[in-house]
Design a protein around this motif. Sequence first.
Motif, PDB file in Angstrom:
ATOM      1  N   GLY A   1     -30.870 -36.788 -88.141  1.00  0.00           N
ATOM      2  CA  GLY A   1     -30.996 -36.097 -89.438  1.00  0.00           C
ATOM      3  C   GLY A   1     -30.076 -36.652 -90.259  1.00  0.00           C
ATOM      4  O   GLY A   1     -29.089 -37.247 -90.185  1.00  0.00           O
ATOM      5  N   TRP A   2     -30.137 -36.175 -91.555  1.00  0.00           N
ATOM      6  CA  TRP A   2     -29.049 -36.360 -92.610  1.00  0.00           C
ATOM      7  C   TRP A   2     -28.656 -35.116 -93.141  1.00  0.00           C
ATOM      8  O   TRP A   2     -29.379 -34.308 -93.548  1.00  0.00           O
ATOM      9  N   TYR A   3     -27.560 -35.205 -93.470  1.00  0.00           N
ATOM     10  CA  TYR A   3     -26.742 -34.053 -94.124  1.00  0.00           C
ATOM     11  C   TYR A   3     -25.873 -34.381 -95.463  1.00  0.00           C
ATOM     12  O   TYR A   3     -25.609 -35.936 -95.364  1.00  0.00           O
ATOM     13  N   ARG A   4     -25.685 -33.541 -95.991  1.00  0.00           N
ATOM     14  CA  ARG A   4     -24.806 -34.143 -97.156  1.00  0.00           C
ATOM     15  C   ARG A   4     -23.786 -33.116 -97.691  1.00  0.00           C
ATOM     16  O   ARG A   4     -23.825 -31.904 -97.218  1.00  0.00           O
ATOM     17  N   GLN A   5     -22.668 -33.387 -98.295  1.00  0.00           N
ATOM     18  CA  GLN A   5     -21.553 -32.577 -98.676  1.00  0.00           C
ATOM     19  C   GLN A   5     -21.075 -33.021-100.010  1.00  0.00           C
ATOM     20  O   GLN A   5     -20.772 -34.122-100.258  1.00  0.00           O
ATOM     21  N   ALA A   6     -21.158 -32.055-100.967  1.00  0.00           N
ATOM     22  CA  ALA A   6     -20.604 -32.511-102.196  1.00  0.00           C
ATOM     23  C   ALA A   6     -19.366 -31.765-102.394  1.00  0.00           C
ATOM     24  O   ALA A   6     -19.058 -30.844-101.787  1.00  0.00           O
TER      25      ALA A   6
ATOM     26  N   ASP B   1     -27.923 -34.405-106.562  1.00  0.00           N
ATOM     27  CA  ASP B   1     -28.038 -35.281-105.148  1.00  0.00           C
ATOM     28  C   ASP B   1     -26.606 -36.046-104.797  1.00  0.00           C
ATOM     29  O   ASP B   1     -26.541 -36.393-103.761  1.00  0.00           O
ATOM     30  N   THR B   2     -25.821 -35.967-105.846  1.00  0.00           N
ATOM     31  CA  THR B   2     -24.581 -36.734-105.761  1.00  0.00           C
ATOM     32  C   THR B   2     -23.620 -35.995-104.323  1.00  0.00           C
ATOM     33  O   THR B   2     -23.437 -34.607-104.417  1.00  0.00           O
ATOM     34  N   ALA B   3     -23.397 -36.667-103.352  1.00  0.00           N
ATOM     35  CA  ALA B   3     -22.661 -36.300-102.489  1.00  0.00           C
ATOM     36  C   ALA B   3     -22.389 -37.143-101.383  1.00  0.00           C
ATOM     37  O   ALA B   3     -22.774 -38.490-101.749  1.00  0.00           O
ATOM     38  N   VAL B   4     -21.358 -36.953-100.569  1.00  0.00           N
ATOM     39  CA  VAL B   4     -21.360 -37.701 -99.211  1.00  0.00           C
ATOM     40  C   VAL B   4     -22.604 -37.590 -98.291  1.00  0.00           C
ATOM     41  O   VAL B   4     -22.677 -36.367 -97.910  1.00  0.00           O
TER      42      VAL B   4
ATOM     43  N   VAL C   1     -23.285 -41.198-102.027  1.00  0.00           N
ATOM     44  CA  VAL C   1     -24.293 -41.421-102.949  1.00  0.00           C
ATOM     45  C   VAL C   1     -23.894 -40.792-104.398  1.00  0.00           C
ATOM     46  O   VAL C   1     -23.564 -39.409-104.379  1.00  0.00           O
ATOM     47  N   THR C   2     -23.690 -41.595-105.470  1.00  0.00           N
ATOM     48  CA  THR C   2     -23.494 -40.920-106.904  1.00  0.00           C
ATOM     49  C   THR C   2     -24.758 -41.035-107.625  1.00  0.00           C
ATOM     50  O   THR C   2     -25.120 -42.226-107.798  1.00  0.00           O
ATOM     51  N   VAL C   3     -24.976 -40.185-108.420  1.00  0.00           N
ATOM     52  CA  VAL C   3     -26.212 -40.162-109.418  1.00  0.00           C
ATOM     53  C   VAL C   3     -25.711 -39.962-110.652  1.00  0.00           C
ATOM     54  O   VAL C   3     -25.367 -38.819-110.825  1.00  0.00           O
ATOM     55  N   SER C   4     -25.782 -40.830-111.574  1.00  0.00           N
ATOM     56  CA  SER C   4     -25.282 -40.353-112.950  1.00  0.00           C
ATOM     57  C   SER C   4     -26.490 -40.107-113.734  1.00  0.00           C
ATOM     58  O   SER C   4     -27.592 -40.474-113.734  1.00  0.00           O
ATOM     59  N   SER C   5     -26.162 -39.333-114.766  1.00  0.00           N
ATOM     60  CA  SER C   5     -27.172 -38.709-115.699  1.00  0.00           C
ATOM     61  C   SER C   5     -27.306 -39.699-117.046  1.00  0.00           C
ATOM     62  O   SER C   5     -26.446 -40.477-117.317  1.00  0.00           O
TER      63      SER C   5
END
Length: 119
Positions: free
Chosen positions: A35-40, A89-92, A115-119
């Motif tokens: 699986g994939w987890y993320r932490q902002a 969605d920006t997070a590690v 992962v960094t998503v710019s607006s």
Amino acid sequence: QVQLVESGGGLVQAGGSLRLSCAASGSIFSINAMGWYRQAPGKQRELVAAITSGGSTNYADSVKGRFTISRDNAKNTVYLQMNSLKPEDTAVYYCNAELQVVAGSGDYWGQGTQVTVSS
């Protein structure tokens, strides 16, 4: 030594796509769920998506319809295709796998990929 190595993170504009990969290596007898987890920043780690050894999948509501998890059992690799990315969605992003190894079974984690998503 058993390890999970992630790749594919980076900076992308909102609406863009990224594909994460995570390869398990070492003395592995078998792999159960992956699986994939993320932490902002300032938030708890959360499940993004998971896939069983049989291919059944589970997604967080926030990513349904945008992210797709898949795995290649021959390569001990799990993927996360992320489309229509949003700034939130920006997070590690961390890879997780339940592994059967020489010492027994256990839960293993990758080192994380930003992962960094710019607006």
